[in-house]
Design an enzyme around this catalytic site. Structure first.
Site, PDB file in Angstrom:
ATOM      1  N   TYR A  76       5.235  34.600  37.033  1.00 21.81           N
ATOM      2  CA  TYR A  76       4.671  34.827  38.370  1.00 21.81           C
ATOM      3  C   TYR A  76       3.209  35.250  38.285  1.00 21.81           C
ATOM      4  O   TYR A  76       2.725  35.679  37.237  1.00 21.81           O
ATOM      5  CB  TYR A  76       5.472  35.895  39.133  1.00 21.81           C
ATOM      6  N   HIS A  95     -28.729  36.658  43.369  1.00 18.92           N
ATOM      7  CA  HIS A  95     -28.104  37.971  43.239  1.00 18.92           C
ATOM      8  C   HIS A  95     -27.249  38.278  44.467  1.00 18.92           C
ATOM      9  O   HIS A  95     -26.082  38.650  44.369  1.00 18.92           O
ATOM     10  CB  HIS A  95     -29.200  39.025  43.052  1.00 18.92           C
ATOM     11  N   ARG A 120     -17.449   5.437  49.693  1.00 21.99           N
ATOM     12  CA  ARG A 120     -16.820   6.416  48.797  1.00 21.99           C
ATOM     13  C   ARG A 120     -15.839   7.221  49.624  1.00 21.99           C
ATOM     14  O   ARG A 120     -15.914   7.228  50.857  1.00 21.99           O
ATOM     15  CB  ARG A 120     -17.868   7.320  48.163  1.00 21.99           C
ATOM     16  N   LYS A 148     -21.143   5.304  42.861  1.00 22.39           N
ATOM     17  CA  LYS A 148     -21.663   4.184  43.658  1.00 22.39           C
ATOM     18  C   LYS A 148     -21.324   2.849  43.003  1.00 22.39           C
ATOM     19  O   LYS A 148     -20.808   1.938  43.642  1.00 22.39           O
ATOM     20  CB  LYS A 148     -23.175   4.338  43.838  1.00 22.39           C
ATOM     21  N   MET A 201     -31.449  12.432  42.942  1.00 19.79           N
ATOM     22  CA  MET A 201     -32.064  11.548  41.949  1.00 19.79           C
ATOM     23  C   MET A 201     -32.823  10.422  42.650  1.00 19.79           C
ATOM     24  O   MET A 201     -32.937  10.414  43.855  1.00 19.79           O
ATOM     25  CB  MET A 201     -30.989  11.040  40.994  1.00 19.79           C
ATOM     26  N   GLY A 209     -29.357  12.686  47.310  1.00 18.62           N
ATOM     27  CA  GLY A 209     -30.807  12.874  47.369  1.00 18.62           C
ATOM     28  C   GLY A 209     -31.411  13.549  46.151  1.00 18.62           C
ATOM     29  O   GLY A 209     -32.602  13.827  46.128  1.00 18.62           O
ATOM     30  N   ARG A 262     -30.963   1.854  42.058  1.00 16.76           N
ATOM     31  CA  ARG A 262     -30.407   3.066  42.668  1.00 16.76           C
ATOM     32  C   ARG A 262     -29.631   3.879  41.655  1.00 16.76           C
ATOM     33  O   ARG A 262     -28.854   3.340  40.882  1.00 16.76           O
ATOM     34  CB  ARG A 262     -29.436   2.700  43.797  1.00 16.76           C
ATOM     35  N   SER A 311       2.895  42.464  32.156  1.00 19.19           N
ATOM     36  CA  SER A 311       2.057  41.983  33.249  1.00 19.19           C
ATOM     37  C   SER A 311       0.616  42.039  32.766  1.00 19.19           C
ATOM     38  O   SER A 311       0.136  43.089  32.344  1.00 19.19           O
ATOM     39  CB  SER A 311       2.252  42.848  34.488  1.00 19.19           C
ATOM     40  N   CYS A 342      -1.331  40.473  37.073  1.00 15.41           N
ATOM     41  CA  CYS A 342      -1.619  41.229  38.292  1.00 15.41           C
ATOM     42  C   CYS A 342      -3.102  41.562  38.423  1.00 15.41           C
ATOM     43  O   CYS A 342      -3.504  42.260  39.330  1.00 15.41           O
ATOM     44  CB  CYS A 342      -0.773  42.500  38.355  1.00 15.41           C
TER      45      CYS A 342
HETATM   46  C1  PEP Z   1      -6.214  44.955  35.531  1.00 11.73           C
HETATM   47  O1  PEP Z   1      -6.837  45.622  34.721  1.00 11.73           O
HETATM   48  O2  PEP Z   1      -6.261  43.728  35.591  1.00 11.73           O
HETATM   49  C2  PEP Z   1      -5.357  45.633  36.530  1.00 11.73           C
HETATM   50  C3  PEP Z   1      -4.596  44.939  37.338  1.00 11.73           C
HETATM   51  O3  PEP Z   1      -5.459  46.964  36.615  1.00 11.73           O
HETATM   52  P1  PEP Z   1      -6.645  47.718  37.362  1.00 11.73           P
HETATM   53  O4  PEP Z   1      -7.462  46.674  38.065  1.00 11.73           O
HETATM   54  O5  PEP Z   1      -6.030  48.675  38.278  1.00 11.73           O
HETATM   55  O6  PEP Z   1      -7.363  48.370  36.210  1.00 11.73           O
END
Ligand code: PEP
Ligand code: MG
Length: 902
Positions: free
Chosen positions: A874, A459, A343, A29, A109, A107, A98, A786, A854
């Site tokens: 990648y 949860h 803003r 502000k 504070m 809202g 303010r 990977s 991965c």
């Molecule tokens: C991992 O552990 O990140 C993975 C890609 O293998 P998975 O999830 O199959 O154990």
């Protein structure tokens, strides 16, 4: 040194001294009021006390040295500028105090208006207002009320009761019917309430009012609701708030005064135009309290054309200056327009894309900036199916959009019933006051989860998000009665089996089934909507920004897929290969029994038979995937199931055997199975015989898979196609494991591939901490790494990935031990460090080593930025997250400033 000690720290900035880039110091502000002042826009004069002053106060419990004097000096200059003194009996200057943090916390504070009014200056205010006694006494009673409540913790209801009492005595329900005498009486009543609760008179000294109000704003940074809000919005707890002291202007001085809010574009859709509300003869707090209905901003043209035209001019100016959608608060005091706030405005995901595209067209920003202004979370939101809403469907309640998506189903109130009905093929919505770990099975079975209590980190919310399941939490209009199996809302009673629909993006709850449709953005990614010819502005904007992201990014994006159908969809979504084909998923269903035979085989013969039966099935799987990916790299991971997933459950088997024995049946075969299952039973299957360990223990298993991969690649190539397989070994912790598998695999590959021209790479997952720490050795035997960040997180933290999220993460989030589950977004300090070490040491040992990820984190927006910074080649993620990863990889590549799009 000595010179430094005499330089006083600067804690107070006049509006003319700041600018919009000082949000850390002056709050949003304050920084924007300063910016508007410097643009020459009509801002009521004032000054800002810095967040540093607040932090110093919160740490030591007292105002930092020098602050009081600096406030005095700025106040004096404000008084000079205004030609009035704070609280002057004849012609008082009044100020508002303010809050204003770096990130907007609407809202959460405190604010105190009309500071400077007392028993004497109230008369002066009346004179200023042309003898308007009613206005002056109303302003005074508002000050005592706000000051009492926020500064001195007087219970607000007491003031409300006194106001109700005054109205009752007057025989009215409307505040506006109270005249000056009534309000003077109310001021007396308020003062008594104040004295009763604080043990002192309402402070008459204006400077004391100001100092106490500033202190109250500092303190409100740590109010419970502010702490909660910060946690939910992931705003750091140590920023502190600035305090703005602004000369008061009044929108409640008569019909030629008023107050309003405006947006420079529609924050819902992004459409250009004028959006806003106006309320004549009112103050901002009346708008918020909803005491009277506002009118559309366009009405102001009729009421006060001069101010309207001036406002439109300012809005255009602000947009051009901020180069973005702005939201604005203004007040008109007797025909004079004042800007109270601006803003860069919040907006929906769709509006974010549309506006970014428009601003490029208008020449205000370039494509890099447009890409910076949107994010993957917004894109993900736009990809969820949507309710097809028309006027027929009105929400009956609104809770918190805790986990996005649109779900309809029959209401159930217990986990057990959810499981039962889902097993019958019914879509169910699990309704609870709040969920707990015992509800997990029901949550898994349900289409969606609806609770009447709990916030974004409850949860239900945490678990649902983890599962990608639609969830609305904290819909507190719902009266949930689990024993009676009903809930009531807005006069409706909903029982078990009735159908409801919940929208996990907006938090809205509908009775009955609302039809869903795929989002237009998914239709575009699927190739069903042509971005060049569609008249949908969202699709056009998404296409344009995605094209730019693809051109900008350095990270490649692959997908995790183990069926031809998933691979095909991922390609349509832009995947550039498969980063993880989980072969154990190919052994479910009717092939499960073959694997069971293999694992439990008592002799070589039995095992070889099972493997021989599996080989052609596997080959067919791989042929299909290689064909779909047509020469793009395909990383096939050798089998990695926790063993228990393929074996019959021990208890179940034991009961069956016991029952059959009781009946006197021949159970020799079952007994053999039972003893084998007992032998292989593991207390911690996730840390047991899986991955490479299984391959080393069961002869021929990996060999069969390697052969199937190589034969499939050769078959595709011989057919005129292209195949680029990469064989990946899971759960390696030591280079010797990899070397053993590699030696056998190389022999098979050489034999199968012959002169076909097929090239097969062999690499490993890095998912065991030891592998990350010995990456230099492992790289000697791997052509690529990977990162399996799911297991790396599991083993790095020692968190069982199957159990902890539902069991206790809500508590960890509540305590702020982490802001987000480390299974969702990579823990850069710990698990991320393992990734960084392995990447560096792996590349040092083998320059050019191909690196990817991965685990689930490969599709998480924040984690993608981390992987970009570590220098991976990648990321690989589930098909639906491929566009998100493409966008974020583009954003990571252009992000040099590190500014955020919160
Ligand atoms: C991992 O552990 O990140 C993975 C890609 O293998 P998975 O999830 O199959 O154990
Ligand atoms: Mg793993």
């Amino acid at each position: 040194m000595a010179a430094q000690e005499t330089v006083e720290h600067k804690y107070v900035y006049d509006f003319a001294e700041g600018n919009k880039d000082l949000k850390d110091l002056l709050g949003g502000k304050g920084a924007n009021l300063a910016e508007m002042t410097n643009l020459g826009l009509p801002v009521p004069p004032g000054f800002t006390i810095t967040t540093e002053a607040c932090k110093a106060y919160l740490t030591t419990g007292r105002e930092p040295d020098g602050l009081a004097g600096q406030i005095e000096a700025h106040l004096e200059s404000l008084e000079r500028e205004m030609g009035r003194r704070l609280g002057d009996p004849d012609d008082p200057l009044l100020v508002s105090v303010r809050s204003g943090a770096k990130f907007s916390m609407p809202g959460m504070m405190e604010t105190v208006l009309n500071v400077g009014l007392n028993d004497r200056s109230v008369v002066g205010l009346s004179n200023q207002a042309g003898g308007n006694d009613r206005f002056a006494w109303d302003s005074y009673r508002r000050l005592i009320q706000m000051f009492g409540k926020t500064v001195c913790e007087v219970p607000g209801e007491e003031f409300e009761h006194a106001l109700d009492e005054a109205k009752r005595a007057k025989g009215t329900q409307n505040d506006l019917d109270l005249d000056a005498d009534d309000l003077r009486g109310l001021v007396d009543a308020y003062k008594q309430i104040f004295a009763k609760h604080t043990g002192r008179e309402f402070p008459q000294e204006p400077r004391e009012q100001l100092d106490l109000a500033i202190r109250a704003v500092f303190d409100s940074w740590n109010a419970e609701r502010a702490i909660l809000y910060r946690r939910q919005e992931r705003i750091p707890a140590d920023l502190g708030t600035a305090v703005n002291v602004v000369s008061m202007v009044f929108g409640n001085l008569g019909p030629d005064s008023g107050t309003g809010v405006a947006f420079t574009r529609d924050p819902g859709s992004g459409a250009q135009g004028i959006y806003g509300d106006y309320l004549a003869n009112a103050q901002g707090e009346d708008v918020v309290a909803g005491i009277r209905n506002t009118v559309p901003l366009q009405e102001l043209e009729r009421l006060d054309k001069t101010s309207y035209d001036q406002l439109l001019g300012i809005m255009a100016r602000l947009e051009e200056h901020y180069k973005d959608l702005c939201d604005i608060e203004f007040t008109i005091e007797r025909g004079k327009l004042w800007m109270l706030q601006t803003r860069v405005g919040k907006r929906t995901a769709a509006a974010a894309f549309v506006i970014a595209g428009q601003l490029v067209d208008e020449g205000l920003i370039d494509l890099d900036e447009a890409l910076h202004r949107v994010n993957g979370a917004q894109l993900a939101q736009l990809m969820f199916p949507r309710f097809q809403l028309d006027h027929e469907f009105q929400p009956v309640a609104k809770g918190i959009g805790a986990s996005p998506g649109a779900a309809s189903g029959r209401v159930v109130f217990t986990s057990a019933r959810a499981v039962e009905l889902a097993a019958e093929g019914e879509a169910v919505i699990l309704v609870r006051r709040e969920t707990n770990p015992d509800d997990l099975n029901g949550m898994i079975a349900a289409r969606g989860i609806l609770t009447s209590r709990g916030g974004k980190t409850s949860h239900a919310a945490v678990v649902a998000r983890g599962m990608g399941k639609t969830c609305v939490s904290g819909a507190d209009e719902l009266e949930v009665n689990v024993p009676a199996k009903t809930f009531t809302v807005g006069g409706h009673t909903v029982g078990e089996g009735d159908v409801v629909s919940i929208d996990g993006t907006t938090g809205k709850v509908y009775l009955g089934e609302v039809p869903v449709m795929p989002s237009e953005v998914v239709q575009y990614f699927e190739g069903e909507l042509d971005p060049e010819t569609t008249d949908d502005p969202l699709v056009r904007a998404v296409h344009r920004i995605m094209t730019h992201a693809d051109a900008a990014r350095r990270l490649r994006v692959r997908t995790n897929a183990d069926t031809g159908a998933d691979a095909a969809r991922a390609r349509r979504f832009g995947a550039e290969g498969i980063g993880l084909c989980r072969t154990e998923h190919m052994f479910l269903g009717d092939r499960r029994e073959l694997v069971e035979r293999l694992i439990l085989a008592s002799g070589e013969r039995e095992r070889e038979d099972a493997l021989a039966a599996l080989l052609p099935l596997q080959r067919t799987d791989f042929v299909e995937i290689f064909r779909e990916m047509d020469g793009l790299p395909v990383t096939v991971r050798l089998i990695d199931p926790p063993l228990h997933e393929f074996l019959p459950p021990l208890e179940q088997l034991a009961v069956n055997v016991a029952v059959a024995q009781e009946r006197g049946e021949d159970v020799a075969k079952e007994e053999a199975l039972l003893s084998a299952v007992r032998r292989m039973h593991e207390e911690n299957p996730m840390l047991g015989l899986r991955g490479v360990r299984l391959g080393l223990v069961i002869p021929g298993l990996f060999a069969m898979q390697v052969r199937a991969i190589a034969e499939a690649a050769v078959a595709v190539v011989r057919d005129g196609g292209r195949a680029c397989p990469e064989i990946m070994v899971p759960l390696v912790g030591a280079v010797q494991e990899l070397e053993t598998v590699r030696a056998e695999a190389e022999k098979i590959i050489a034999e199968v591939v012959g002169d076909s021209g097929v090239e097969v790479l062999i690499g490993t997952m890095i998912e065991v901490p030891r592998a990350a720490l010995t990456a230099g050795q492992i790289a000697e035997a791997a052509e690529f790494f990977s990162f399996g960040t799911n297991d790396l997180t599991q083993m790095g933290w020692g968190f069982s990935r199957d159990d902890v999220e539902g069991a206790f993460f809500w508590r960890y989030l509540e305590l702020g031990i982490f802001g987000i589950s480390p299974f969702e977004s990579i823990d850069t300090d710990g698990v991320g460090r393992l990734v960084r070490i392995a990447a560096e040491e792996g590349r040092a040992a083998r320059p050019g080593l191909k690196l990817g990820v991965c685990g689930e984190h490969g599709g998480d927006p924040e984690s993608v930025h981390f992987f970009h910074s570590v220098g991976l080649d990648y990321v690989s993620c589930s098909p639906f997250r491929v566009p998100v990863a493409r966008l974020e990889a583009g954003r990571a590549a252009i992000s040099t400033t590190g500014s955020d799009s919160r």
